[in-house]
Enzyme design. Structure first.
Site, PDB file in Angstrom:
ATOM      1  N   LEU A  13       0.858  -1.186   0.000  1.00 49.76           N
ATOM      2  CA  LEU A  13       0.000   0.000   0.000  1.00 49.76           C
ATOM      3  C   LEU A  13       0.890   1.229   0.000  1.00 49.76           C
ATOM      4  O   LEU A  13       1.623   1.461   0.955  1.00 49.76           O
ATOM      5  CB  LEU A  13      -0.910   0.030   1.241  1.00 49.76           C
ATOM      6  CG  LEU A  13      -1.701  -1.237   1.572  1.00 49.76           C
ATOM      7  CD1 LEU A  13      -2.616  -0.986   2.768  1.00 49.76           C
ATOM      8  CD2 LEU A  13      -2.522  -1.687   0.366  1.00 49.76           C
ATOM      9  N   GLY A  19       7.905   3.371  -0.516  1.00 50.71           N
ATOM     10  CA  GLY A  19       7.319   2.254  -1.268  1.00 50.71           C
ATOM     11  C   GLY A  19       8.089   1.928  -2.533  1.00 50.71           C
ATOM     12  O   GLY A  19       8.305   0.747  -2.853  1.00 50.71           O
ATOM     13  N   GLY A 136      13.830   5.109  11.359  1.00 49.57           N
ATOM     14  CA  GLY A 136      14.055   4.524  10.032  1.00 49.57           C
ATOM     15  C   GLY A 136      14.862   3.243  10.037  1.00 49.57           C
ATOM     16  O   GLY A 136      14.432   2.224  10.585  1.00 49.57           O
ATOM     17  N   LYS A 207       6.964   9.075  17.820  1.00 49.11           N
ATOM     18  CA  LYS A 207       8.015   8.073  17.990  1.00 49.11           C
ATOM     19  C   LYS A 207       8.300   7.834  19.475  1.00 49.11           C
ATOM     20  O   LYS A 207       8.543   6.695  19.899  1.00 49.11           O
ATOM     21  CB  LYS A 207       9.281   8.518  17.256  1.00 49.11           C
ATOM     22  CG  LYS A 207       9.093   8.485  15.733  1.00 49.11           C
ATOM     23  CD  LYS A 207      10.180   9.268  15.022  1.00 49.11           C
ATOM     24  CE  LYS A 207      10.058   9.140  13.501  1.00 49.11           C
ATOM     25  NZ  LYS A 207      10.910  10.091  12.773  1.00 49.11           N
TER      26      LYS A 207
HETATM   27  N1  LIG Z   1      10.233   9.145   3.918  1.00 43.09           N
HETATM   28  C1  LIG Z   1      10.881   8.758   5.024  1.00 43.09           C
HETATM   29  O1  LIG Z   1      12.061   9.045   5.189  1.00 43.09           O
HETATM   30  C2  LIG Z   1      10.200   7.932   6.065  1.00 43.09           C
HETATM   31  C3  LIG Z   1      10.934   7.426   7.148  1.00 43.09           C
HETATM   32  C4  LIG Z   1      10.316   6.641   8.124  1.00 43.09           C
HETATM   33  C5  LIG Z   1       8.971   6.397   8.009  1.00 43.09           C
HETATM   34  N2  LIG Z   1       8.265   6.915   6.960  1.00 43.09           N
HETATM   35  C6  LIG Z   1       6.846   6.626   6.902  1.00 43.09           C
HETATM   36  O2  LIG Z   1       6.583   5.849   5.743  1.00 43.09           O
HETATM   37  C7  LIG Z   1       5.291   6.160   5.246  1.00 43.09           C
HETATM   38  C8  LIG Z   1       5.405   6.597   3.796  1.00 43.09           C
HETATM   39  O3  LIG Z   1       6.263   7.710   3.711  1.00 43.09           O
HETATM   40  P1  LIG Z   1       6.778   8.267   2.304  1.00 43.09           P
HETATM   41  O4  LIG Z   1       7.850   9.229   2.618  1.00 43.09           O
HETATM   42  O5  LIG Z   1       7.076   7.143   1.374  1.00 43.09           O
HETATM   43  O6  LIG Z   1       5.487   9.059   1.823  1.00 43.09           O
HETATM   44  P2  LIG Z   1       5.108   9.489   0.334  1.00 43.09           P
HETATM   45  O7  LIG Z   1       4.146  10.615   0.435  1.00 43.09           O
HETATM   46  O8  LIG Z   1       6.304   9.637  -0.521  1.00 43.09           O
HETATM   47  O9  LIG Z   1       4.324   8.195  -0.191  1.00 43.09           O
HETATM   48  C9  LIG Z   1       3.034   7.847   0.212  1.00 43.09           C
HETATM   49  C10 LIG Z   1       2.319   7.322  -1.010  1.00 43.09           C
HETATM   50  O10 LIG Z   1       1.050   6.808  -0.648  1.00 43.09           O
HETATM   51  C11 LIG Z   1       0.124   7.147  -1.657  1.00 43.09           C
HETATM   52  N3  LIG Z   1      -1.229   7.093  -1.103  1.00 43.09           N
HETATM   53  C12 LIG Z   1      -1.873   8.011  -0.375  1.00 43.09           C
HETATM   54  N4  LIG Z   1      -3.098   7.590  -0.053  1.00 43.09           N
HETATM   55  C13 LIG Z   1      -3.228   6.364  -0.588  1.00 43.09           C
HETATM   56  C14 LIG Z   1      -4.257   5.402  -0.588  1.00 43.09           C
HETATM   57  N5  LIG Z   1      -5.421   5.623   0.013  1.00 43.09           N
HETATM   58  N6  LIG Z   1      -4.050   4.240  -1.258  1.00 43.09           N
HETATM   59  C15 LIG Z   1      -2.864   4.004  -1.864  1.00 43.09           C
HETATM   60  N7  LIG Z   1      -1.845   4.882  -1.892  1.00 43.09           N
HETATM   61  C16 LIG Z   1      -2.028   6.044  -1.260  1.00 43.09           C
HETATM   62  C17 LIG Z   1       0.562   8.535  -2.094  1.00 43.09           C
HETATM   63  O11 LIG Z   1       0.084   8.829  -3.382  1.00 43.09           O
HETATM   64  C18 LIG Z   1       2.079   8.414  -2.042  1.00 43.09           C
HETATM   65  O12 LIG Z   1       2.611   7.984  -3.274  1.00 43.09           O
HETATM   66  C19 LIG Z   1       4.724   7.222   6.203  1.00 43.09           C
HETATM   67  O13 LIG Z   1       3.986   6.590   7.209  1.00 43.09           O
HETATM   68  C20 LIG Z   1       5.969   7.839   6.786  1.00 43.09           C
HETATM   69  O14 LIG Z   1       5.757   8.412   8.052  1.00 43.09           O
HETATM   70  C21 LIG Z   1       8.855   7.665   5.993  1.00 43.09           C
HETATM   71  N1  LIG Z   2      10.225  13.336   8.688  1.00 44.05           N
HETATM   72  C1  LIG Z   2      10.924  12.345   9.419  1.00 44.05           C
HETATM   73  C2  LIG Z   2      11.072  11.111   8.569  1.00 44.05           C
HETATM   74  C3  LIG Z   2      11.350   9.892   9.346  1.00 44.05           C
HETATM   75  O1  LIG Z   2      10.257   9.497  10.112  1.00 44.05           O
HETATM   76  C4  LIG Z   2      12.281  12.900   9.856  1.00 44.05           C
HETATM   77  O2  LIG Z   2      12.640  14.019   9.482  1.00 44.05           O
HETATM   78  O3  LIG Z   2      12.972  12.238  10.604  1.00 44.05           O
HETATM   79 NA    NA Z   3      13.911   1.621  13.143  1.00 47.08          NA
END
Ligand SMILES: NC(=O)c1ccc[n+]([C@@H]2O[C@H](COP(=O)([O-])OP(=O)(O)OC[C@H]3O[C@@H](n4cnc5c(N)ncnc54)[C@H](O)[C@@H]3O)[C@@H](O)[C@H]2O)c1
Ligand SMILES: N[C@@H](CCO)C(=O)O
Ligand code: NA
Length: 436
Positions: A13, A19, A136, A207
């Site tokens: 998802l 992703g 992360g 967190k």
């Molecule tokens: N980016 C980081 O460094 C990081 C680090 C740790 C945790 N996270 C967590 O990982 C998760 C994703 O972060 P990201 O940075 O990849 O976000 P992102 O915004 O790049 O990706 C999220 C994706 O989900 C899609 N989306 C939204 N609603 C949707 C739905 N209903 N069905 C299907 N797809 C849908 C969006 O279009 C988008 O492409 C978040 O929970 C974030 O907190 C991110």
């Molecule tokens: N926005 C977050 C991504 C990791 O959860 C950060 O800056 O650490």
């Molecule tokens: Na971790």
């Protein structure tokens, strides 16, 4: 459920920053992952909002119907990297209720309502893993949940937000103000277009809630966390910290406190604080994360690495995916939620902290006595005091011994009301100093 045909089907998802890296690593490492798991991990589908934006994913796997995907009978594991509370909460509940294990990177959801998800996982005998949600790539939740399960953790203190750590590191290195450092973080791609969750401390607070729950075997939600962001941190605060050989960090702090009658409680907070430069967390620069864990038998442990970014976060997601996949292959499940301690939450006012207070004062007889009296009236003991400048530009800099946060807050209010005291140039908590 055990795999019968040597294949485990994974529903993904979200295909954004994290992703898309999960998709890449799953494809690039398919053979090795199959060896490690004992079954091939195959994508059953990838739910996205706009399929046309994902040429990297085979078209037949893309769907906009996440709900149908998580309910498919052939799906074994759901990996969620969408973020936010709804519709993700409902989707993950549906997945767990239909016997799928879940891997998530979603700290906001886990901190808001992890209990409901954990209950569903336990009821259905499946796994709910979320190593990527905190710090992360850094292995942290599994060490808390498994490696330290035989010990008693007393404190977890860390830098768990990369964006704000980058901003504060720049302010420290260059003397820049908050706005300037935020602009640099944005232009370099560290800060998101809407940096509110990071800057205002929501991300670190979520967190902290997750860490406290795991460390102390109790349930902690976002609403239990005292949260302050870094938007108010000024160049003067950073300069004040430097003058005491400290630096400013946004810290997540989870503590277990035992009072005289043996009663235990936990406090959970995320706020900016000064820490001595010699403290291991002070040297954590740029967008790195680091978490200090204190346990009775183990002593102090430090976990350090990349807390954000597509590939590092995907590493943690894949680690969880391998773990839950192995469990499915062997027909078992990992340790579920451990919240038996059910500890009460200590309010911020009752938490013991130390303050650094820099006051603009008139350089006149009696000022220091008046200031000292305001501290004494609240039962707050002063550790050090020094004066910078003379005449109209005099500044008194005080560092207190430990006192309750409420008493320190009242002291600062009293000081602000005194006629010979001008504005408080800097008021900030101090952490990581030795001595009471
Ligand atoms: N980016 C980081 O460094 C990081 C680090 C740790 C945790 N996270 C967590 O990982 C998760 C994703 O972060 P990201 O940075 O990849 O976000 P992102 O915004 O790049 O990706 C999220 C994706 O989900 C899609 N989306 C939204 N609603 C949707 C739905 N209903 N069905 C299907 N797809 C849908 C969006 O279009 C988008 O492409 C978040 O929970 C974030 O907190 C991110
Ligand atoms: N926005 C977050 C991504 C990791 O959860 C950060 O800056 O650490
Ligand atoms: Na971790």
């Amino acid at each position: 459920m055990t795999t019968t045909d040597g294949v485990l089907k994974v529903a993904l998802l979200g295909c954004g920053v994290v992703g898309s890296e999960v998709v890449r690593l799953l494809a690039e490492q398919a053979d090795e992952l199959a060896q490690r798991v004992g079954a091939r991990l195959e994508l059953a589908g990838v739910a996205v909002r706009r399929p046309a934006r994902h040429p990297e994913v085979p078209a037949e796997l893309l769907t906009t119907d996440a709900e149908a995907l998580v309910r498919r009978d052939d799906v074994d594991v759901v990996v969620e990297v969408v973020g936010g509370i709804e519709p993700v909460r409902s989707l993950l509940l549906a997945a767990l209720e239909s016997g799928k294990s879940v891997v998530s990177a979603n700290k906001a959801l886990l901190a808001d309502d992890g209990a409901t998800l954990h209950d569903a996982a336990t009821r259905n005998g499946v796994d709910l893993y979320y190593e990527a949600a905190v710090a992360g790539a850094i292995p942290l939740l599994r060490p808390l949940r498994e490696s330290l399960a035989g010990d008693r953790i007393t404190r977890v203190m860390g830098i768990v937000n990369g964006t704000t750590n980058f901003i504060l590191s720049r302010m420290d290195a260059t003397g820049a103000g908050f706005d300037e450092a935020l602009a640099e973080a944005t232009s370099l791609g560290y800060a998101e277009a809407d940096p509110t969750a990071d800057v205002d401390g929501y991300d670190a607070a979520a967190k902290a809630a997750i860490l406290a729950g795991l460390a102390f075997h109790t349930r902690v939600t976002m609403s239990d966390v005292h949260r302050e962001g870094i938007g108010e941190v000024t160049a003067a605060d950073v300069a004040s910290a430097q003058a005491m050989d400290c630096t400013v960090k946004l810290l997540a702090i989870c503590e277990r406190t035992t009072v005289a009658d043996g009663t235990e409680s936990v406090s959970v907070r995320a706020h900016p604080a000064m820490i001595p430069r010699r403290h291991p967390l002070a040297g954590v620069g740029d967008a790195f994360n680091a978490v200090f864990v204190e346990a009775e038998a183990a002593g102090s442990l430090m976990f350090y690495g990349r807390g954000a970014g597509g590939a590092p976060t995907a590493s943690a997601v894949l680690g969880d995916l391998v773990a839950v996949a192995r469990n499915r292959v062997s027909g078992s499940r990992g340790a579920g939620e451990s919240a038996y301690a059910a500890l009460p939450i200590r309010s911020m006012g009752e938490v013991t902290t130390r303050y650094h207070v820099a006051l603009d004062v008139a350089d006149q007889p009696g000022v220091l006595a008046g200031v000292a009296n305001a501290f004494a009236e609240e039962g707050v003991s002063i550790q050090t005091v020094r004066q910078e400048g003379r005449g109209d530009a005099a500044t008194l800099v005080l560092v207190t011994h430990a006192a309750t946060d409420a008493a320190l807050g009242r002291t600062v209010e009293k000081l602000a009301a005194m006629s010979l005291v001008g504005r408080a140039a800097s008021v900030m908590r101090v952490e990581g100093m030795t001595g009471e």
